[in-house]
Enzyme design. Structure first.
Site, PDB file in Angstrom:
ATOM      1  N   LYS A  80      30.347  29.173  30.473  1.00 36.85           N
ATOM      2  CA  LYS A  80      30.521  30.624  30.650  1.00 36.85           C
ATOM      3  C   LYS A  80      31.019  31.240  29.339  1.00 36.85           C
ATOM      4  O   LYS A  80      31.899  30.656  28.683  1.00 36.85           O
ATOM      5  CB  LYS A  80      31.516  30.871  31.787  1.00 36.85           C
ATOM      6  CG  LYS A  80      31.655  32.324  32.216  1.00 36.85           C
ATOM      7  CD  LYS A  80      32.652  32.450  33.382  1.00 36.85           C
ATOM      8  CE  LYS A  80      32.816  33.869  33.866  1.00 36.85           C
ATOM      9  NZ  LYS A  80      33.824  33.985  34.948  1.00 36.85           N
ATOM     10  N   SER A 155      32.085  36.823  38.712  1.00 36.02           N
ATOM     11  CA  SER A 155      31.548  37.153  37.422  1.00 36.02           C
ATOM     12  C   SER A 155      30.728  36.039  36.771  1.00 36.02           C
ATOM     13  O   SER A 155      29.961  36.308  35.846  1.00 36.02           O
ATOM     14  CB  SER A 155      32.703  37.523  36.482  1.00 36.02           C
ATOM     15  OG  SER A 155      33.579  36.423  36.310  1.00 36.02           O
ATOM     16  N   SER A 179      35.487  34.154  40.949  1.00 32.42           N
ATOM     17  CA  SER A 179      34.291  34.132  40.091  1.00 32.42           C
ATOM     18  C   SER A 179      33.632  32.782  39.872  1.00 32.42           C
ATOM     19  O   SER A 179      32.567  32.711  39.269  1.00 32.42           O
ATOM     20  CB  SER A 179      34.618  34.736  38.737  1.00 32.42           C
ATOM     21  OG  SER A 179      34.721  36.127  38.866  1.00 32.42           O
TER      22      SER A 179
HETATM   23  N1  GLN Z   1      35.389  39.920  41.440  1.00 33.62           N
HETATM   24  C1  GLN Z   1      36.763  39.849  41.081  1.00 33.62           C
HETATM   25  C2  GLN Z   1      37.076  40.925  40.054  1.00 33.62           C
HETATM   26  O1  GLN Z   1      36.216  41.663  39.774  1.00 33.62           O
HETATM   27  C3  GLN Z   1      37.094  38.476  40.565  1.00 33.62           C
HETATM   28  C4  GLN Z   1      36.640  38.237  39.186  1.00 33.62           C
HETATM   29  C5  GLN Z   1      36.970  36.871  38.671  1.00 33.62           C
HETATM   30  O2  GLN Z   1      37.311  35.946  39.416  1.00 33.62           O
HETATM   31  N2  GLN Z   1      36.911  36.745  37.371  1.00 33.62           N
HETATM   32  O3  GLN Z   1      38.134  41.006  39.540  1.00 33.62           O
END
Ligand code: GLN
Length: 491
Positions: A80, A155, A179
């Site tokens: 990532k 994400s 994410s």
């Molecule tokens: N979807 C969540 C957010 O937007 C979690 C994102 C993540 O785990 N990086 O913050």
């Protein structure tokens, strides 16, 4: 599709160790697959073909010299774009870091190299890991290999899609509110969020430091455990890293694969029952619960009354920390600089750079966080959210006095069509309804595919006590042994 790209990481490592395939052949097969499908999937932001082939050649040379190879030597991995990679572009999905080549490797990347894995490149993500669909990437969305008109989750949608599209057998993600697990669920792959502090954050571009947790993504539970073992463990360069060995997640995955859960008590959270989840997802989850019962697990209902407040607490804590962390992107130290024409002040250049470099969701979070931390509102918002966080941790502690692990659907809904939720941030935030409590508590959670709803994957989440990551691997591997793995239609 080349045969080598459909193999698991464990199988690839065995082929390389036994001399039946070279690491270069394995790497080339994956690079060819990326060349064939990634214009449609867009899992990668950067493919490092040269670096990957060089790393693969090094593994082949070590083998030829008779050196002992580790359990993942020669296995390709996609990383990532939130982790720094020396000399290799790292953007965090943002224009503000476009063109930045970090001068150092993240600890996890160092460990991946030391393990003899082969880094294929950097995967797409929501900008600064803020989002649930990868649509907030400044470089365009990633598509779900199950249906190219749908989101791959976020994400870390790039890492999950790379696995589902057979572009990589292993990938690294980061999980602040879901994410790793949520993209795993909607792409029919496995994603594990380790215990907070169980994997190093050194070189992980910070979003919300008290929640961010890097971790493994794979197509099988055993592969995820092998990757977890390779990257986990204490790192003196991260002050929140836990000075203890990684729980034996590989042994736990192997134990689980025998399909026997006799004596294991699993809790279903009362507050999650039915709340916000699609009927199709609930139906598949209930079948999976029946399967776990048949494998010998005892299922009990457990109440965690404060889980209802997890989403609002998270959306105060995470933006607050992000507003502080992202202050370093000032147009001076890294990446983009706008308007530096010799006439403008530092403040003007900073403001023009941030205006041009950050996308709308990142700006929204910085503004919410700055507001929640401001002196007149600190106690009412940030302070209150921290108290709720404590109550949620107590719910987990009380629950784990009754059961070994908790289970739930990973996500309330299957992969949604691209564009369906971007106009309403709250609808996007709901994707993490079931994953966020674990981050607030700091324990481990894994998503394992448990079935299909209308032809799209559904994930089951297993949540365990802090530093009991092995437990979740056992349960997930047992379920996988019963329901099998899931392959998307050919691309
Ligand atoms: N979807 C969540 C957010 O937007 C979690 C994102 C993540 O785990 N990086 O913050």
């Amino acid at each position: 599709m080349s045969d080598l790209t459909t193999k698991t990481a464990a199988e690839i490592a065995a082929l390389v160790a036994g001399g039946e395939a070279s690491a270069v052949e394995v790497t080339q097969a994956h690079l060819d697959r990326i060349a064939a499908v990634d214009d449609r999937v867009h899992a990668f932001l950067h493919v490092d073909a040269e670096g990957a082939l060089a790393a693969a050649r090094a593994v082949d040379e070590r083998r030829a010299a008779g050196e002992a190879l580790g359990p993942l030597a020669g296995v390709p991995v996609a990383v990532k774009d939130v982790l720094t990679t020396k000399g290799v572009p790292t953007t965090v999905g943002s224009k503000i870091l476009e063109g930045w080549r970090p001068p150092y490797d993240a600890t996890i990347v160092e460990r991946l190299r030391a393990a003899g894995t082969v880094m294929l490149g950097k995967t797409n993500m929501d900008e600064f890991a803020m989002g649930s669909s990868t649509e907030y990437s400044a470089y365009g969305p990633t598509r779900n290999p199950w249906d190219l008109d749908r989101i791959p989750g976020g994400s870390g949608g790039g890492s999950a899609a790379a696995l589902a599209a057979y572009e990589a057998p292993l990938a690294i993600g980061s999980d602040t509110g879901g994410s790793i697990r949520q993209p795993g669920a909607v792409t029919g792959t496995v994603g594990a969020k380790p215990t907070y502090g169980g994997t190093s954050r050194y070189g992980l571009v910070a979003f919300s430091s008290s929640l961010d947790t890097p971790g493994p993504c794979a197509r099988t539970v055993l592969d995820a455990a092998l990757l977890h073992e390779a990257i986990g463990g204490h790192d003196p360069r991260d002050s929140t890293s836990i000075p203890q060995p990684v729980p034996d997640v590989v042994a736990a995955a192997k134990l689980g694969a025998t399909g026997d859960l006799t004596g294991v008590r699993l809790g279903i959270v009362t507050e999650f029952a039915g709340e916000g989840a699609e009927p199709g997802v609930l139906a598949v989850f209930r079948e999976a619960v029946d399967t776990l019962t048949k494998l010998g697990a005892e299922i009990v209902e457990v109440s965690c009354p404060h889980f209802t407040y997890a989403l609002p607490a998270y959306y105060l804590i995470a933006p607050s920390e992000c507003s502080s962390n992202l202050a370093r992107f000032d147009g001076v130290r890294f990446g983009l600089r706008v308007g530096d024409d010799g006439n403008r002040s530092l403040e003007e250049v900073m403001s023009l750079t941030r205006e041009a470099g950050f996308g709308p969701e990142v700006k929204r979070r910085i503004m919410i966080g700055t507001y929640a931390l401001s002196s007149g509102y600190y106690d009412a918002y940030y302070g209150q959210a921290q108290k709720v966080r404590t109550l949620i941790s107590r719910d987990f502690t009380a629950a784990f006095a009754q059961v070994d692990a908790l289970i739930s659907p990973t996500t309330p809904f299957v992969a949604f069509p691209i564009g369906a939720r971007t106009s309403d941030p709250y609808q996007m935030y709901l994707a993490d309804l079931f994953t966020i409590p674990t981050n607030l508590y700091g324990g481990p959670g894994i998503s394992v595919p448990c079935g299909l709803s209308d032809g799209l994957p559904v994930g089951l989440q297993v949540m365990a006590p802090t530093m009991a990551d092995d437990r979740m691997y056992r349960v997930a591997a047992a379920l996988e042994s019963a329901v099998g793995t899931f392959t998307p239609p050919a691309l």
